[in-house]
Design a protein around this motif. Structure first.
Motif, mmCIF file in Angstrom:
data_model
loop_
_atom_site.group_PDB
_atom_site.id
_atom_site.type_symbol
_atom_site.label_atom_id
_atom_site.label_comp_id
_atom_site.label_asym_id
_atom_site.label_seq_id
_atom_site.Cartn_x
_atom_site.Cartn_y
_atom_site.Cartn_z
ATOM 1 N N ARG A 65 -1.624 0.495 -7.695
ATOM 2 C CA ARG A 65 -1.085 -0.819 -7.326
ATOM 3 C C ARG A 65 -1.451 -1.873 -8.349
ATOM 4 O O ARG A 65 -0.609 -2.682 -8.753
ATOM 5 N N ASN A 66 -2.702 -1.886 -8.791
ATOM 6 C CA ASN A 66 -3.126 -2.880 -9.783
ATOM 7 C C ASN A 66 -2.431 -2.671 -11.119
ATOM 8 O O ASN A 66 -2.060 -3.637 -11.787
ATOM 9 N N ARG A 69 1.044 -4.011 -10.701
ATOM 10 C CA ARG A 69 1.023 -5.479 -10.693
ATOM 11 C C ARG A 69 0.827 -6.032 -12.096
ATOM 12 O O ARG A 69 1.487 -6.995 -12.492
ATOM 13 N N LYS A 114 0.818 -1.215 0.000
ATOM 14 C CA LYS A 114 0.000 0.000 0.000
ATOM 15 C C LYS A 114 0.851 1.264 0.000
ATOM 16 O O LYS A 114 0.333 2.355 -0.183
ATOM 17 N N ASN A 139 -2.628 4.286 -4.461
ATOM 18 C CA ASN A 139 -3.987 3.784 -4.259
ATOM 19 C C ASN A 139 -4.194 2.493 -5.062
ATOM 20 O O ASN A 139 -3.296 2.004 -5.730
ATOM 21 N N ALA A 140 -5.378 1.928 -4.995
ATOM 22 C CA ALA A 140 -5.651 0.618 -5.606
ATOM 23 C C ALA A 140 -5.417 0.621 -7.107
ATOM 24 O O ALA A 140 -4.916 -0.354 -7.674
ATOM 25 N N VAL A 141 -5.764 1.702 -7.766
ATOM 26 C CA VAL A 141 -5.590 1.788 -9.217
ATOM 27 C C VAL A 141 -4.115 1.711 -9.580
ATOM 28 O O VAL A 141 -3.712 0.966 -10.481
#
Length: 112
Positions: free
Chosen positions: A55-56, A59, A47, A51-53
């Motif tokens: 990080r994804n 990945r 984290k 943010n999630a966007v």
């Protein structure tokens, strides 16, 4: 990436994190250990990266970079690739070069 190459299970991740050999680079860290099965790879993006966007996206880029060189990577080894802070600013080619460089440093690329 194909399902047969995915590293899964908390036990396997913990074993690699505790007993594996670590090879650092500026943008990522590679942890690897021998396996009695074919190659498997797992990815960790904390984290701290964003943010999630973000990080994804990071990945997905790491998975695609590894998928493109998976035939050149040695078999019978498990890998964990940990993203470091600052990797979110790199483009795909720079991520692929960093991944290739860390694999060469660990002598895990098969000679052609």
């Amino acid at each position: 990436m194909q399902k047969k190459y995915r590293l899964s299970g908390r036990k396997t991740f913990n074993y690699l994190l505790n007993k594996g050999t670590s090879v650092p680079a500026k943008a990522l860290v590679l942890i690897y250990a021998p396996s009695k099965y074919t190659k498997h790879v797992g990815f960790i993006v904390s984290k701290k990266i964003g943010n999630a966007v973000v990080r994804n996206r990071t990945r997905r880029r790491l998975k695609e970079a590894f998928r493109s060189i998976i035939d050149d990577v040695k078999d019978y080894t498990n890998y964990i690739i940990i993203a470091r802070s600052g990797i979110e600013e790199l483009d795909f080619l720079e991520i692929k070069q960093a991944l290739t460089g860390v694999l060469k440093k660990a002598n895990l690329l098969e000679e052609e």
